[in-house]
Motif scaffolding. Structure first.
Motif, PDB file in Angstrom:
ATOM      1  N   THR A 192       0.904  -1.226  -0.066  1.00 49.37           N
ATOM      2  CA  THR A 192       0.187  -0.058  -0.015  1.00 49.37           C
ATOM      3  C   THR A 192       0.914   1.465  -0.024  1.00 49.37           C
ATOM      4  O   THR A 192       0.674   2.216  -0.640  1.00 49.37           O
ATOM      5  CB  THR A 192      -0.802  -0.154   1.271  1.00 49.37           C
ATOM      6  OG1 THR A 192      -1.543  -1.379   1.466  1.00 49.37           O
ATOM      7  CG2 THR A 192      -1.695   1.488   1.346  1.00 49.37           C
ATOM      8  N   HIS A 193       1.967   1.193   0.853  1.00 48.82           N
ATOM      9  CA  HIS A 193       2.686   2.271   0.941  1.00 48.82           C
ATOM     10  C   HIS A 193       3.982   2.420  -0.038  1.00 48.82           C
ATOM     11  O   HIS A 193       4.541   3.470   0.179  1.00 48.82           O
ATOM     12  CB  HIS A 193       3.207   2.333   2.641  1.00 48.82           C
ATOM     13  CG  HIS A 193       2.281   1.771   3.627  1.00 48.82           C
ATOM     14  ND1 HIS A 193       1.174   2.366   3.697  1.00 48.82           N
ATOM     15  CD2 HIS A 193       2.039   0.697   4.325  1.00 48.82           C
ATOM     16  CE1 HIS A 193       0.208   1.605   4.528  1.00 48.82           C
ATOM     17  NE2 HIS A 193       0.945   0.795   5.006  1.00 48.82           N
ATOM     18  N   GLU A 249      -9.761  -0.202  -1.295  1.00 54.03           N
ATOM     19  CA  GLU A 249      -8.702  -0.672  -0.430  1.00 54.03           C
ATOM     20  C   GLU A 249      -9.090  -0.758   1.014  1.00 54.03           C
ATOM     21  O   GLU A 249      -9.766  -0.142   1.483  1.00 54.03           O
ATOM     22  CB  GLU A 249      -7.818   0.750  -0.548  1.00 54.03           C
ATOM     23  CG  GLU A 249      -6.492   0.790   0.590  1.00 54.03           C
ATOM     24  CD  GLU A 249      -5.755   1.901   0.561  1.00 54.03           C
ATOM     25  OE1 GLU A 249      -6.144   2.790  -0.187  1.00 54.03           O
ATOM     26  OE2 GLU A 249      -5.094   2.118   1.651  1.00 54.03           O
ATOM     27  N   SER A 286      -0.780   6.471   1.526  1.00 53.11           N
ATOM     28  CA  SER A 286      -1.297   5.142   0.461  1.00 53.11           C
ATOM     29  C   SER A 286      -1.107   5.642  -0.663  1.00 53.11           C
ATOM     30  O   SER A 286      -1.665   6.582  -1.195  1.00 53.11           O
ATOM     31  CB  SER A 286      -2.514   4.660   0.635  1.00 53.11           C
ATOM     32  OG  SER A 286      -3.114   3.987  -0.177  1.00 53.11           O
TER      33      SER A 286
END
Ligand code: DQA
Length: 149
Positions: A79-80, A98, A114
């Motif tokens: 995600t990051h 998400e 994100s």
């Protein structure tokens, strides 16, 4: 019958034993079983897939174009970090929600960004396995309304 992909990313195969104080005590199989029951209730079908590999997650997203109405996606730590997953979501043209088990906004600063959020239809975080359930419900409900793409 409408079909949806439930996509789990990195380290989520370890649920149940992985930091249960953060991610809960349910295993991935137990979460998937609960989601199967919910899907039945909602009159839709789901396919669940987990991978620790970014490329496999990208291919699952590409494949979903052919059969899925939408995707519930917890990429884990990707995600990051993953521009490639963000691009895949933008490319496929089907709605992706998400999800996170934990409330990422209440955690370390690096979890508060994100890369995929801007290309998802929405984000649900902090409700444990219910984050997935809420996302599936939202996708099913929105597909019958004017907000659908
Ligand atoms: C997670 C949150 C991420 O920051 C973390 O890397 C995970 C799980 C969640 O579901 O809360 O692996 O996506």
């Amino acid at each position: 019958m409408k079909a949806y992909l439930i996509l789990h990313g990195a380290n989520l195969n370890l649920l149940g034993t992985r930091e249960p104080q953060v991610y809960g005590a349910l295993t991935l199989a137990e979460i998937n079983a609960r989601l199967q029951m919910l899907a039945q209730e909602l009159g839709v079908s789901i396919r669940c897939f987990q991978s620790n590999h970014e490329g496999e997650l990208i291919e699952a997203l590409h494949g979903a174009r052919a059969w899925a109405e939408g995707v519930v996606f917890n990429p884990g730590a990707y995600t990051h970090t993953s521009i490639a997953l963000r691009d895949a979501i933008a490319a496929i043209g089907i709605p992706v929600v998400e999800v996170h088990l934990s409330n990422v906004h209440a955690r370390e600063a690096f979890r508060q960004r994100s890369l995929i959020a801007p290309v998802c239809v929405g984000t649900i975080a902090g409700f444990g396995w219910l984050s997935y359930a809420l996302a599936l419900r939202a996708l099913v409900e929105r597909s019958g309304t004017e907000v659908a793409r």
